[in-house]
Design an enzyme around this catalytic site. Structure first.
Site: not given
Ligand SMILES: *Cc1c(COP(=O)(O)O)cnc(C)c1O
Length: 397
Positions: A141, A225, A254
């Site tokens: 994701f 990521d 985040k």
């Molecule tokens: C939450 C998340 C995203 C997306 O982040 P947003 O701020 O919601 O756009 C991308 N990569 C990972 C691993 C995530 O947990």
């Protein structure tokens, strides 16, 4: 406390909010430390932290002071101008990600945007047109915008919005699949060190090290990521540091903002030279308000030893969960304070609902996984309270 009845806000939500998500679980009005309260005064122990966002918990004095001070001084300027908190944060991120002098930081506003920037970075690693493929993992994701959807290994999420940008291939998280897929035609490999949204799934042993080796050999950008795993959550500033490797780029969001929207793309070495002037940008990105806030969040994490706390409390939390001895619990995955409780039956939704009714916020990452991601400030009292409330929820099923 309540200004309006429960049914009323639910109806208002349904009538005014776009129906992109499930109906909300409660109307939250206040938070302090690891606790939040709803409009009826019910208290909840927050072991989700806004999905790994509220690193310092709620209403932390350092967060409040940083926002209050900066918003009264200078909240936003066009990116024709620099600001002190922006430079301080870029330098701080270079230091804690370990880029060394060649590292560079690009600011944005969310995780998806950080991955969009990384996607564009990958497109610039063409080696004269030879590199056309971008690899990511099945079930990964990376966000909900079109580019991030293309990267994400979740076909059902992507399907209603096709076509998405092309050139992305999804591979299994196995050493064999990695070795078969990586060659000189690949521009970039995107990886989550722990697949959060997939259900807190750890990479296989040695996967990240082998990925680093193969990416270096073939000139492929290794893009990690760290949107969910970063900012100390797994017991290291960034999860790739557990393996002693450096990526070519890392995407952050985040937890670095502690509740204010901020994201970043951090590049290492030669990857720092790929973007040319005018090739990317964003109006809000890296404005004084959000960067001052992130400085306060990361500064407090550092000053209070919260990276170490995440490692230590994560171990304790694991023991507590296992110690509950419930036949519903199959295993505990993840690292530090990003844990996935794998269940023996597909009852995660029911268990999360039961937890909520016992005053505990956790979430069902999939039908058989409970995700737990408390604020990094969590201590003995909160862990004891978690044990009690999660135990009651398990017993009620
Ligand atoms: C939450 C998340 C995203 C997306 O982040 P947003 O701020 O919601 O756009 C991308 N990569 C990972 C691993 C995530 O947990």
């Amino acid at each position: 406390m309540a200004d309006f009845g429960t049914e009323d806000w639910r109806n208002r939500f349904s009538d005014a909010m776009m129906h992109t998500i499930a109906p909300p679980l409660a109307m939250l009005v206040r938070g302090e430390g690891c606790y939040v309260w709803d409009d009826e005064g019910t208290e909840y122990l927050d072991f989700l932290a806004g999905i790994a966002v509220n690193s310092l918990g709620h209403a932390h004095p350092d967060l409040v002071a940083a926002v209050t001070d900066q918003v009264g001084r200078l909240a936003h300027v066009a990116n024709y101008f620099a600001s002190p908190p922006q430079l301080e944060l870029a330098e701080r991120l270079k230091r804690i990600t370990g880029t060394g002098p060649a590292g560079r930081v690009y600011f944005c506003n969310s995780g998806a945007e950080a991955n969009e920037a990384a996607f564009k970075l990958a497109r610039l690693n063409t080696a004269g047109g030879r590199r056309t493929r971008i690899l990511t993992l099945h079930e990964s994701f990376h966000g909900r915008t079109m580019g991030a959807l293309a990267l994400s290994g979740k076909p059902a999420m992507r399907e209603p919005f096709l076509p998405v940008p092309g050139g992305v291939e999804h591979i299994d998280a196995t050493l064999a699949a990695l070795e078969a897929a990586l060659d000189d035609t690949v521009a970039a490999l995107f990886l989550e060190p722990v697949q959060g949204e997939a259900g807190v799934i750890d990479l296989p042993d040695g996967f990240l090290l082998r990925a680093r080796e193969l990416c270096t050999r073939h000139g492929v950008l290794l893009i990690i990521d760290e949107v969910q795993t970063g900012a100390g959550r797994t017991g290291a500033w960034f999860a790739y540091q557990h393996d002693g490797i450096q990526p070519d780029a890392a995407t952050l969001a985040k937890g670095i903002g502690g509740g204010l929207p901020i994201g970043a793309l951090v590049t290492f070495g030669a990857a720092s030279e790929l973007f040319q002037r005018g090739q990317h940008g964003s109006t809000y990105a890296g404005n004084p308000l959000v960067t001052a806030t992130a400085n306060a969040v990361l500064g407090t994490i550092e000053r209070d030893g919260l990276v170490e706390n995440a490692a230590h409390r994560g171990d304790q939390l694991r023991e507590i969960i296992t110690g509950l001895g419930s036949p519903l619990i199959a295993e505990v995955r993840g690292r530090g304070l990003l844990l996935g409780v794998g269940l023996t039956e597909p009852v995660a939704q029911r268990l999360a609902a039961a937890a909520l009714s016992h005053g505990l916020i956790v979430n069902a990452a999939n039908e058989s996984t409970i995700r737990i991601a408390p604020p990094l400030i969590v201590g003995d009292a909160e862990l004891a309270e978690f044990e009690r409330r999660f135990g009651l929820a398990l017993a009620s099923l």
